[in-house]
Scaffold this motif. Structure first.
Motif, PDB file in Angstrom:
ATOM      1  N   GLU A  53      34.600  39.325  37.349  1.00 61.27           N
ATOM      2  CA  GLU A  53      34.983  38.021  37.617  1.00 61.27           C
ATOM      3  C   GLU A  53      36.436  38.012  37.929  1.00 61.27           C
ATOM      4  N   LEU A 110      38.288  40.609  39.232  1.00 64.83           N
ATOM      5  CA  LEU A 110      38.681  41.427  40.442  1.00 64.83           C
ATOM      6  C   LEU A 110      37.679  41.191  41.432  1.00 64.83           C
ATOM      7  N   TRP A 111      36.760  40.991  41.573  1.00 61.17           N
ATOM      8  CA  TRP A 111      35.513  41.009  42.525  1.00 61.17           C
ATOM      9  C   TRP A 111      35.808  40.123  43.593  1.00 61.17           C
ATOM     10  N   ALA A 112      36.176  38.666  43.409  1.00 61.37           N
ATOM     11  CA  ALA A 112      36.330  37.813  44.409  1.00 61.37           C
ATOM     12  C   ALA A 112      37.465  38.200  45.120  1.00 61.37           C
ATOM     13  N   ASN A 113      38.591  38.709  44.668  1.00 64.66           N
ATOM     14  CA  ASN A 113      39.832  38.894  45.334  1.00 64.66           C
ATOM     15  C   ASN A 113      40.014  40.409  46.000  1.00 64.66           C
ATOM     16  N   TRP A 114      39.790  41.331  44.968  1.00 68.79           N
ATOM     17  CA  TRP A 114      39.800  42.862  45.351  1.00 68.79           C
ATOM     18  C   TRP A 114      38.587  43.739  45.028  1.00 68.79           C
ATOM     19  N   TYR A 132      37.995  46.621  42.353  1.00 69.52           N
ATOM     20  CA  TYR A 132      36.839  46.680  41.299  1.00 69.52           C
ATOM     21  C   TYR A 132      36.063  48.099  41.242  1.00 69.52           C
TER      22      TYR A 132
END
Length: 305
Positions: free
Chosen positions: A263, A265-269, A273
């Motif tokens: 939650e 890291l995945w959306a932005n990087w 992740y």
């Protein structure tokens, strides 16, 4: 009842109360995030029953998730959705029971590859069936609301925890662990190895099938490539490795840690992740093979000696 048991019961009661109150006090984002966490807890707890207790590492649990989703799609607007969820569990149990006997005749890396291949085989069978029916994705309009689905997933997570807890402490669970330690010796001691393994396989498939049936209602769209995605199996195994152990706490630690990490890291990087996840897996396999739960138990034992 000693103090440690009271302490655990108190934690469980408080956790259950907090989780049950999320739809009343949390935003849609918090409800969705908690639902995702509960989904992974249910899936990973179920995986533990077969793979952690017997040592037969499965990379095919995505197939049961997908089968459950497909059962729901076929029953949607035909049966009440609760009946369809239960039916999905029965279909998952029956399917695992049928394929369990031939699949569980091999072990080690052969079983890992076989379960992965089984998931891919079923995926492409469903794709071809859907193509033959002229269906290229299905919309599920009129699905229950988010709160209803949340409580269903919460119930399935609780059920999976209860099953893992009971199996771990039963004679059946002792037999599974004996198979893990030495299958030939277990058979010599009178354990019906084939029956134990197949039953564990079928039990471990039931809740994931029901979870798949519920989650497809949340997505409101059925696409075989998504519901039979092998990433589901890889994520379950990753959570189990990081959490560690063949008991209830391990999957809880693993699911909570990876869901929060994803939650954040995945959306932005997303690349970051995946790198961190890879580093974590290598670290735990090489340095902390017992996982978080095993490390905590070792630390507690060292404090008492």
């Amino acid at each position: 009842m000693n103090s440690s048991v009271w302490h655990r019961v108190s934690i469980l009661v408080v956790a259950a109360f907090l989780l049950a109150s999320v739809p009343y006090f949390g935003s849609a984002y918090v409800i969705g995030l908690t639902l995702t966490l509960l989904m992974w807890i249910a899936l990973t707890q179920s995986w533990v029953i077969l793979s952690a207790m017997t040592g037969y590492i499965s990379l095919g649990h995505a197939v049961f998730f997908g089968v459950g989703a497909y059962v729901m799609v076929l029953c949607f607007n035909t049966l009440p959705f609760l009946i369809a969820v239960i039916l999905a569990g029965l279909v998952g149990f029956s399917f695992a029971f049928l394929v369990g006997y031939p699949c569980l005749r091999v072990r080690g890396p052969y079983f890992v590859i076989l379960t992965f291949g089984l998931a891919e085989l079923v995926k492409f069978i469903v794709i071809n069936v859907e193509a033959g029916l002229g269906k290229f994705g299905r919309l599920l309009l009129g699905a229950p609301g988010l709160e209803t689905l949340y409580y269903l997933i919460l119930a399935l997570a609780v059920i999976s925890i209860a099953i893992t807890y009971y199996v771990r402490r039963s004679r059946f669970g002792a037999g599974l662990r004996a198979i893990r330690e030495d299958e030939e010796a277990a058979e010599t001691l009178g354990i019906d190895v084939a029956r134990f393994k197949v039953l564990a396989f079928a039990i471990s498939a039931t809740v994931p099938s029901m979870v798949g049936a519920v989650m497809i209602l949340r997505n409101s769209y059925f696409e075989p490539l998504d519901v039979f995605n092998p990433v589901t199996s890889f994520t379950i195994v990753s959570m189990a490795i990081i959490g560690g152990g063949d008991d209830v706490p391990g999957p809880l630690y693993g699911a909570l840690g990876l869901v929060l990490l994803q939650e954040i890291l995945w959306a932005n990087w997303p690349e970051v992740y995946m790198i961190i996840l890879g580093v974590l897996l290598v670290t735990f396999v090489l340095r902390v093979p017992e996982g978080i739960h095993g490390w905590i138990l070792s630390y507690q034992r060292s404090r008492t000696t």
